[in-house]
Design a protein around this motif. Sequence first.
Motif: not given
Length: 453
Positions: A62, A69, A127, A414
Amino acid sequence: MPSQSAATLRRQPAAPSPSERILSWGRYPKIAHQHVHKPAWNDQLPDILRTAAPGSLLPYGLGRSYGDSCLNAGRELIDCRRLNRILGFDESTGMLRCESGVSLSDIIDVFLPKGWFLPVTPGTRFVTIGGAIANDVHGKNHHCAGTFGAHVRQIGLHRSNDGLVICNPEENPDMLRATIGGLGLTGVIAWADIQLKRVAGPWIDAESIPFQSLNAFLDLSRESNDRFEYTVAWLDGFAGKNPRGIFFRGNHAADYGKEFHPKRSPKLPFALPAWMLNRYSVKTFNTAYYRIHAANKSGAVVPYDSFFYPLDSIRQWNLLYGKRGFLQYQCVIPETNVEAFEELLDRIARSGMGSFLGVLKQFGSAPPAGMLSFPRPGLTIALDFAMRGERTLKLMQSLDEIVQQSGGALYPAKDARMSPALFEASFPRWRGFVPYIDPKMSSSFWRRVMGAQ
Ligand SMILES: Cc1cc2nc3c(=O)[nH]c(=O)nc-3n(C[C@H](O)[C@H](O)[C@H](O)COP(=O)(O)OP(=O)(O)OC[C@H]3O[C@@H](n4cnc5c(N)ncnc54)[C@H](O)[C@@H]3O)c2cc1C
């Protein structure tokens, strides 16, 4: 016209769409377009893998990773969102089998009314299972439940050279450990068996407590970890070495009996102009947030969604940071090095670039579930920074120095900019992971930290 059978339809290889502009949650980096395969069925994956060029593919969930990444600049993505079927559920044990594009939100919607919840959940419910495994995500219960990967009992993994590989603690256990936290590089997860957790209902018995120093936070955390399943704190990124914040802790409430009506979230329609977000507006927001919560220091029974997913209450809140996007900085620093943590907070405060939301958590000591899992004992902090070009990147480099010198690590989910040296220092076992990479897989993140772009 002769009708096609469902089986024939399924076997059509999913051709990649013309290139699309896909961004991650931080909307930075703004990378080149990517071709996207959109399989609807798992049995389309072998063809996609077989016909791809080496190092050309990356699974995509999603897109809730902030940096690169989940991106594959100039190459191809396999969008797994349509692989979203629940394949089986054992009501007596809570063992769920589902395809990898099923979202945590789907699982909650179907299973919470039956008394089952996620064993671990990150700060958003949007997610996928594939994304949760590939980043081995953590939640507010890391101190007692470890990471998401610790609750994955088995996976089916499509690999370009080995077909569908079943991985569990007895069969291919190393491939399982490589895939948990494996950043999508070991193959495409087709399905997974996840152990859900029994709960009495959708309510959380929650408390919020203001604190005014790092030591006060640590005292609260240590005192709460035995009694509370969920602990986390919000921190004012402008407050420097002695940060003020609000400590949240909670447990699933025994059946509260009140009817539960989930709310629909409003949505930000477009990226806000950058001038709206400056040190004064953010400081004002942080001060107001602190005062409101400090004044309401209390315990209350609250719905699970406001406790676990406060950010989901505004869909597309990432547009708040304007067209240039933002970066999230999430690191972990060993607890033996509190001074390094204080120095980090001090540099952020002095930069004047602090963010709305600093999230602070003491990780527990659970052994890592994956070879490249990020969580480890220590203090983790996650802070958002609006992208302001060189100034922002320089600040982050200076934070990297503290993280590296203190023996800490940065979280790949992140990240959009860590250096190869910091990656190696953060994940010293990365060489052991490399043999498990599928030869057809690569990502923008991986090429960057391997110094290959
Ligand atoms: C508001 C917010 C709060 C968050 N809070 C937390 C938190 O508390 N804790 C935490 O750990 N993270 C947190 N995150 C990060 C998020 O949980 C992770 O980035 C997660 O992995 C995103 O999943 P996704 O489905 O969006 O996957 P994507 O971001 O699309 O992809 C993530 C990775 O999964 C891989 N992948 C996706 N599908 C598959 C598949 N089928 N097979 C193999 N690999 C696959 C991709 O290649 C990529 O490497 C947060 C993110 C947001 C936006």
